[in-house]
Design an enzyme around this catalytic site. Sequence first.
Site, PDB file in Angstrom:
ATOM      1  CG  ASN A 103      -0.454   0.716   2.394  1.00 57.19           C
ATOM      2  OD1 ASN A 103      -0.617   1.937   2.524  1.00 57.19           O
ATOM      3  ND2 ASN A 103       0.220  -0.013   3.264  1.00 57.19           N
ATOM      4  NE  ARG A 104       2.092   5.704  -4.253  1.00 58.50           N
ATOM      5  CZ  ARG A 104       1.218   6.550  -4.806  1.00 58.50           C
ATOM      6  NH1 ARG A 104       0.085   6.103  -5.341  1.00 58.50           N
ATOM      7  NH2 ARG A 104       1.464   7.840  -4.838  1.00 58.50           N
ATOM      8  N   GLY A 106      -1.117   6.728   2.172  1.00 57.25           N
ATOM      9  CA  GLY A 106      -0.733   8.100   2.550  1.00 57.25           C
ATOM     10  C   GLY A 106      -1.736   8.777   3.469  1.00 57.25           C
ATOM     11  CG  PHE A 107      -1.200   9.256   7.172  1.00 56.58           C
ATOM     12  CD1 PHE A 107      -0.946   7.919   7.402  1.00 56.58           C
ATOM     13  CD2 PHE A 107      -0.320  10.200   7.720  1.00 56.58           C
ATOM     14  CE1 PHE A 107       0.160   7.511   8.139  1.00 56.58           C
ATOM     15  CE2 PHE A 107       0.776   9.804   8.459  1.00 56.58           C
ATOM     16  CZ  PHE A 107       1.031   8.466   8.654  1.00 56.58           C
ATOM     17  CG  ASN A 133      -1.407   5.259  14.135  1.00 58.69           C
ATOM     18  OD1 ASN A 133      -1.084   6.300  13.577  1.00 58.69           O
ATOM     19  ND2 ASN A 133      -0.750   4.121  13.959  1.00 58.69           N
ATOM     20  CB  SER A 169       3.354   5.996   7.304  1.00 55.13           C
ATOM     21  OG  SER A 169       2.945   5.898   5.949  1.00 55.13           O
ATOM     22  CG  ASN A 171       2.781   4.698   1.886  1.00 61.29           C
ATOM     23  OD1 ASN A 171       3.685   4.441   1.084  1.00 61.29           O
ATOM     24  ND2 ASN A 171       2.092   3.774   2.517  1.00 61.29           N
ATOM     25  CB  THR A 172       3.370  10.934   5.025  1.00 62.74           C
ATOM     26  OG1 THR A 172       2.019  10.459   5.098  1.00 62.74           O
ATOM     27  CG2 THR A 172       3.383  12.450   5.240  1.00 62.74           C
ATOM     28  CE  LYS A 205       2.685   0.550  12.866  1.00 61.68           C
ATOM     29  NZ  LYS A 205       1.316   0.314  12.421  1.00 61.68           N
ATOM     30  CG  ASN A 234       4.147   1.598   9.497  1.00 56.60           C
ATOM     31  OD1 ASN A 234       3.493   1.085   8.587  1.00 56.60           O
ATOM     32  ND2 ASN A 234       3.782   2.717  10.080  1.00 56.60           N
TER      33      ASN A 234
HETATM   34  C1  FMN Z   1      -3.568  -1.022   3.622  1.00 56.05           C
HETATM   35  C2  FMN Z   1      -2.747  -0.709   4.839  1.00 56.05           C
HETATM   36  C3  FMN Z   1      -2.939   0.510   5.499  1.00 56.05           C
HETATM   37  C4  FMN Z   1      -2.180   0.818   6.630  1.00 56.05           C
HETATM   38  N1  FMN Z   1      -2.378   2.014   7.255  1.00 56.05           N
HETATM   39  C5  FMN Z   1      -1.675   2.300   8.382  1.00 56.05           C
HETATM   40  C6  FMN Z   1      -1.921   3.500   9.083  1.00 56.05           C
HETATM   41  O1  FMN Z   1      -2.783   4.306   8.734  1.00 56.05           O
HETATM   42  N2  FMN Z   1      -1.179   3.733  10.199  1.00 56.05           N
HETATM   43  C7  FMN Z   1      -0.224   2.850  10.652  1.00 56.05           C
HETATM   44  O2  FMN Z   1       0.436   3.106  11.672  1.00 56.05           O
HETATM   45  N3  FMN Z   1       0.009   1.690  10.006  1.00 56.05           N
HETATM   46  C8  FMN Z   1      -0.691   1.400   8.901  1.00 56.05           C
HETATM   47  N4  FMN Z   1      -0.465   0.215   8.252  1.00 56.05           N
HETATM   48  C9  FMN Z   1       0.571  -0.714   8.774  1.00 56.05           C
HETATM   49  C10 FMN Z   1      -0.022  -1.759   9.711  1.00 56.05           C
HETATM   50  O3  FMN Z   1      -0.536  -1.168  10.884  1.00 56.05           O
HETATM   51  C11 FMN Z   1       1.057  -2.784  10.128  1.00 56.05           C
HETATM   52  O4  FMN Z   1       2.080  -2.124  10.839  1.00 56.05           O
HETATM   53  C12 FMN Z   1       1.672  -3.501   8.923  1.00 56.05           C
HETATM   54  O5  FMN Z   1       0.711  -3.749   7.934  1.00 56.05           O
HETATM   55  C13 FMN Z   1       2.322  -4.820   9.329  1.00 56.05           C
HETATM   56  O6  FMN Z   1       1.357  -5.704   9.861  1.00 56.05           O
HETATM   57  P1  FMN Z   1       0.693  -6.912   9.001  1.00 56.05           P
HETATM   58  O7  FMN Z   1       1.820  -7.680   8.391  1.00 56.05           O
HETATM   59  O8  FMN Z   1      -0.114  -7.680  10.008  1.00 56.05           O
HETATM   60  O9  FMN Z   1      -0.156  -6.272   7.965  1.00 56.05           O
HETATM   61  C14 FMN Z   1      -1.205  -0.104   7.119  1.00 56.05           C
HETATM   62  C15 FMN Z   1      -1.045  -1.336   6.469  1.00 56.05           C
HETATM   63  C16 FMN Z   1      -1.804  -1.645   5.352  1.00 56.05           C
HETATM   64  C17 FMN Z   1      -1.605  -2.976   4.677  1.00 56.05           C
END
Ligand code: FMN
Length: 328
Positions: A103-104, A106-107, A133, A169, A171-172, A205, A234
């Site tokens: 994913n990208r 970007g909040f 968060n 993240s 993506n920002t 994080k 992350n």
């Molecule tokens: C589609 C998507 C959106 C995410 N959005 C956020 C986010 O808004 N804030 C954040 O701290 N992590 C975000 N993450 C990261 C997850 O919280 C997590 O740290 C990461 O996906 C690793 O865990 P997993 O392997 O169980 O997916 C996102 C991950 C994915 C796949």
Amino acid sequence: MGVKPWLWLSPSLAHKVTPTILRSLNLLAHNDPPEWKSLEWRGIHFPNRLGIAGGVDKNAENLKAWRGLGAGFIELGTVTPQPQKGNTPPVLDRDVANGALWNRLGFPSEGVRKVKTRLKELKRPFAVPLFANIGKNASTPLDQAHSDYIQLLVELRGLVDAFVINISSPNTKGLRELLKTEKLRDFLTPIMESLPADHEPILLKLSPDLEDDELERALSISHELGIDGWILTNTSQGLREGLNFPKEGGVSGRPLAGLSKEFLQKALGLLGSKREGKLVISVGGVMSSDDVEERLQLGADLVQVYSALIFEGPMFFKKVARAQCRQV
Ligand SMILES: Cc1cc2nc3c(=O)[nH]c(=O)nc-3n(C[C@H](O)[C@H](O)[C@H](O)COP(=O)(O)O)c2cc1C
């Protein structure tokens, strides 16, 4: 793996319809959260050790559904001060054979005002702890980032049990720079100084792409400044081998497991006795009940999932609870 009809939808369509499906699961909301390996930390009761990771419920729309599905705690967000759309597509993809997500986003956020309203409407006590968060708006310059986080901490104070500062993240633009040594000190100092004496715990994080010395410095500076715990990790900007994902953006799911475990072990080793009283949460590539147990055995206090909810479905929490109950 069984039949998973949601995997027949395109990643972006699945992302769009999930909140609607979850809202219908609010019917489950009266279920008590399953109790296994419950934890008390700083007066917060976690009925079990498995929660949802940041990004799953960005705008706090489905908190009751997640509770009903068995989550032991819920991290909502990333929430930004002002509403923003996030990046333009393509922003999401998945590789089912490898259990990987890309994913990208970007909040994308409805902004703190809407989230605050939803949190105020919740009936208390809520049965499972809520973490918010928080992240900066894309338009806020990096050297002013702390002011976005301070604003979010003030707006949401008293409405959640803990906060997660997200500067990991990918993506920002430039965000991860804030995790690096002196930038981290300049960024965190005004935030920690802004807090009242009775503030909710603040977690940081971390990115799995930090070099060893960067991880060591990030842990020691954040510990020195009074951070109450860490979430590792992350998504990764690496891990593209064997995956047909673009270079930018972050990878999560099964390919992240090794790196996430390595980070957990390194962080616990580096923290040593400084870890006492702090909360350490492991996330990244946790795809089964055995994976949850492994992270706990490695020393994590709590575990989170995102990708497992996509590949295994929303009954994942119940599956893990059943496996845990069989063990006792
Ligand atoms: C589609 C998507 C959106 C995410 N959005 C956020 C986010 O808004 N804030 C954040 O701290 N992590 C975000 N993450 C990261 C997850 O919280 C997590 O740290 C990461 O996906 C690793 O865990 P997993 O392997 O169980 O997916 C996102 C991950 C994915 C796949």
